[in-house]
Scaffold this motif. Structure first.
Motif, PDB file in Angstrom:
ATOM      1  N   ALA A 282      32.579 125.179 104.133  1.00 42.84           N
ATOM      2  CA  ALA A 282      32.121 125.782 102.888  1.00 42.84           C
ATOM      3  C   ALA A 282      32.719 127.160 102.665  1.00 42.84           C
ATOM      4  O   ALA A 282      32.687 127.680 101.542  1.00 42.84           O
TER       5      ALA A 282
ATOM      6  N   GLU B 202      32.377 122.233  93.894  1.00 45.46           N
ATOM      7  CA  GLU B 202      31.888 123.291  94.772  1.00 45.46           C
ATOM      8  C   GLU B 202      33.001 124.254  95.158  1.00 45.46           C
ATOM      9  O   GLU B 202      32.763 125.452  95.335  1.00 45.46           O
ATOM     10  N   THR B 203      34.225 123.750  95.291  1.00 40.00           N
ATOM     11  CA  THR B 203      35.345 124.642  95.612  1.00 40.00           C
ATOM     12  C   THR B 203      35.534 125.673  94.516  1.00 40.00           C
ATOM     13  O   THR B 203      35.650 126.878  94.782  1.00 40.00           O
TER      14      THR B 203
ATOM     15  N   LEU C  43      35.495 119.558 100.268  1.00 40.26           N
ATOM     16  CA  LEU C  43      34.283 119.932  99.530  1.00 40.26           C
ATOM     17  C   LEU C  43      34.196 119.299  98.148  1.00 40.26           C
ATOM     18  O   LEU C  43      33.105 119.184  97.593  1.00 40.26           O
TER      19      LEU C  43
END
Length: 325
Positions: free
Chosen positions: A189, A135-136, A131
């Motif tokens: 995600a 975003e992580t 990712l």
């Protein structure tokens, strides 16, 4: 520890009669010396926590670099080997040494903590590769809300409606980040969310064992049990790193040791509730490094969702502090 300054001198006679006789022939009294107030080191602790966040960000950079070239479990295993040596060296210098650190009243819970944290690190490295850093970390920042949500069933603590509202708002921030209407949501995600859930459980178990074991005992078991657990699953993926990658691995281990040491020192100087908001500066560093080192995209929905999560988390921490007070 009692403060000896509050007690009378060993030779002083504290009976009223002796005091009145001595006053007639004694020299003029010397004004009492007011003890110097304890130095407030909260500012230094905050600066150290900001430094910890920066080091953590570089630690994640090295983890992503190595995790893209080798199995993440291998990277975490080597890192844990060095971390275990660091833990042993640090604990050996404490009162009681290793013999004291090994003695725990909750061995199964301590082992579970170490295993959960080691697996959480493996999942985070995998998420960095799949990712990206930005975003992580944006999703992972929800872990304080998960701690609040799970504190009831795990520790039996009561969670009021205000904190439940903040938790709901925080999960709304996750939806903003994932953008389910955009059709790009995948199981990948959910990796940082799973890591946040595991880290929250680790934190709650840490609070649970702290009722019986001192911090250094928990620190020892975290490093040792985690190293054993990740070795059992990572040794099957063993391979030698390239010479340059060993340099990055050394940098990763140095970042890990220095960040944990500084974090321990900062929590010795100030309360966790005062420091935790500054731990979110890691989001800033990670965003900067992700964009300029890995060409990641800082999407507006990620920024908005992360801001919602951080605001809800800080409110939850504030409510916890108010309740404790």
């Amino acid at each position: 520890m009692p403060d000896d300054r509050s007690a009378p001198p060993p030779s002083a006679d504290t009976t009223p009669y002796a005091g009145s006789v001595a006053a007639a022939s004694a020299a003029p009294p010397v004004p009492p010396v007011t003890p110097r107030p304890a130095r407030d080191r909260t500012g230094l602790a905050i600066a150290m926590m900001c430094a910890v966040s920066l080091i953590f960000a570089f630690q994640d950079v090295f983890s992503r670099m190595l995790g893209g070239a080798y199995p993440p479990v291998l990277v975490v295993m080597i890192r844990y080997w060095i971390f275990a040596l660091f833990v042993i060296a640090l604990v050996s210098r404490q009162p009681g040494g290793l013999k004291r650190a090994i003695r725990t009243k909750r061995p199964l819970t301590q082992i579970a903590r170490g295993v959960i944290l080691a697996l959480e690190v493996v999942i985070m490295v995998e998420a960095f590769v799949r990712l990206g850093l930005i975003e992580t970390h944006a999703v992972f920042s929800v872990y304080p809300l998960l701690v609040a949500a799970l504190s009831g069933p795990v520790l039996g603590e009561s969670v009021g409606w205000r904190r439940w509202t903040a938790i709901a708002i925080g999960f709304l921030g996750i939806l903003v980040i994932l953008n389910p209407g955009g059709g790009v949501v995948s199981l990948t995600a959910l990796l940082p969310f799973a890591a946040a859930l595991m880290f929250a459980l680790y934190g709650l178990l840490t609070r649970h064992v702290s009722r019986d074991d001192p911090a250094m005992v928990s620190f020892f078991w975290t490093g040792i049990s985690g190293a054993v657990a990740v070795t059992l699953i990572g040794i099957w993926d063993w391979q030698w790193l390239a010479p340059l990658d060993w340099v990055w691995m050394i940098c990763l281990c140095v970042c890990g040791m220095s960040s944990h040491y500084l974090m321990i020192r900062s929590y010795e100087m100030a309360e966790a509730s005062a420091l935790q908001p500054f731990a979110y500066t890691q989001l800033v560093w990670v965003s900067f490094l992700g964009v300029f080192l890995f060409n990641e995209t800082l999407r507006p929905n990620v920024v908005l969702g992360a801001a919602i999560i951080v605001a809800a988390s800080i409110f939850t921490l504030w409510r916890q502090r108010q309740k404790s007070a």
